[in-house]
Design an enzyme around this catalytic site. Structure first.
Site, PDB file in Angstrom:
ATOM      1  CD  GLN A   1      -3.051  -0.487  -0.160  1.00 11.88           C
ATOM      2  OE1 GLN A   1      -3.163   0.692  -0.465  1.00 11.88           O
ATOM      3  NE2 GLN A   1      -3.710  -1.451  -0.796  1.00 11.88           N
ATOM      4  CB  SER A   2       4.039   2.047  -1.693  1.00 10.98           C
ATOM      5  OG  SER A   2       4.782   3.203  -2.009  1.00 10.98           O
ATOM      6  CG  ASN A   3       0.310   6.528   0.818  1.00 11.07           C
ATOM      7  OD1 ASN A   3      -0.831   6.293   0.464  1.00 11.07           O
ATOM      8  ND2 ASN A   3       0.719   6.361   2.071  1.00 11.07           N
TER       9      ASN A   3
END
Ligand code: PLP
Length: 333
Positions: free
Chosen positions: A75-77
């Protein structure tokens, strides 16, 4: 600090707003809390990586890159903002995602940032937890170069001296806002991870002699490691800006008491921060970063760490799209 000496491509809606949080301030009984809205940088639901990408993507373009690569947790922004920036600039984007949390919920694996990565046309591959991900990134970049591509590799979180320029520049932006509004601020608090945000901010504030202490709330590493990472990157950033030596070791302070079980695993205090920010001033935090930062802010206020008459700026680093990946932890489904 002469930022015009570095290539930069405008990607963000800047300056981001600086707003009071009267209801959270009242709920906690002081200090006076303000929020710097870097969740509103505009690029694909915004976030702090956009400021770094203005310099990183400009460097990629200047080097003639046709593909950018980066890495991060599922879930890397940062990966999502990189994918959006690449789309906007007509470059390909390839992302290495680390299964850092072991969360098996389909929403975690497919919704939130992952959904947006796909919509922006990025390609992806996966790695198990625990590898040296920047080393993996280099290997994959080499694979693309061997195929004749001009590949530009951006380290995790965009945290190198080029990316950190974005937050040194943010220090100048914030100080200008404080000057224009006549607002004297005593502390800046934000979530710190790959270190580029805090390193850039501290470098910029030190070079400007702003005399506003920054407190990073850690989301992963223990305090000594986090402070070392931030300090090393701040020193390299200051050197790049031509003000080597401006950052002192004591200017780098991290509190890593709010990590909970680990990176990307929300603690009770994380969920409370999401609730409190949302129900007071209508602010959406994210379960991986900004809510751990918010949890630190709330707890430190309750413990009397800040004076009741002081004024604190919480730098909102974004990430709320990740809420849709954490429906289980949030008790929604
Ligand atoms: C990456 C990120 C951070 C941490 O910033 P670093 O520069 O990596 O320390 C904080 N909040 C959000 C929402 C992020 O995506």
């Amino acid at each position: 600090m002469n930022f015009a000496r570095f290539p930069r491509i405008r990607l963000g809606h800047l300056p981001t707003p600086l707003e009071p949080m009267p209801r959270l301030t009242k709920a906690l009984g002081g200090p006076e809390i303000w929020i710097k809205r870097d969740d509103c940088t505009g690029l694909s639901t915004g976030g702090n990586k956009t400021r770094k990408l203005e310099f990183l993507m400009a460097e990629a373009k200047a080097q003639g890159a046709d593909i950018v690569l980066t890495q991060g947790a599922t879930q890397s922004n940062h990966a999502r903002q990189t994918a959006a920036a690449a789309a906007k600039l007509g470059m390909d984007c390839h992302i290495l995602l680390e299964d850092r949390t072991g969360i098996e919920d389909p929403n975690y694996k497919l919704n939130g940032n992952v959904l947006l990565d796909r919509l922006h046309g990025a390609t992806m591959e996966h790695r198990p937890a625990g590898l040296d991900m920047n080393a993996e990134l280099e290997k994959v970049a080499q694979r693309f170069r061997d195929e004749g591509r001009n590949a530009y590799a951006i380290p995790g979180g965009g945290s190198n001296p080029t990316g950190a320029l974005g937050y040194a520049l943010c220090a100048l932006e914030l100080l200008n806002q404080l000057t224009e509004t006549g607002l004297a601020v005593d502390h800046i608090v934000h979530a710190t991870g790959s270190a580029g945000t805090q390193a850039g901010l501290v470098t910029g504030l030190s070079a400007l002699n702003a005399q506003i202490p920054v407190l990073g709330i850690g989301v992963r590493a223990p305090k000594p490691k986090q402070e070392e990472n931030v300090f090393n990157l701040a020193c390299a950033t200051a050197e790049k800006l031509g003000c080597a030596g401006v950052v002192k070791r004591e200017d780098v302070v991290a509190n890593c008491d709010y990590v909970g079980e680990g990176y990307g695993i929300p603690a009770e205090s994380t969920l409370e921060a999401i609730d409190l920010f949302a129900r007071t001033d209508g602010i959406l935090l994210d379960p991986v970063y900004s809510a751990k930062g918010g949890a630190g802010l709330i707890d430190l206020i309750r413990k009397g760490h800040f004076g009741k008459e002081e004024r604190v700026v919480f730098l909102h680093t974004g990430g709320a799209i990740g809420l849709t990946a954490y429906t289980k932890a949030l008790g929604v489904i």
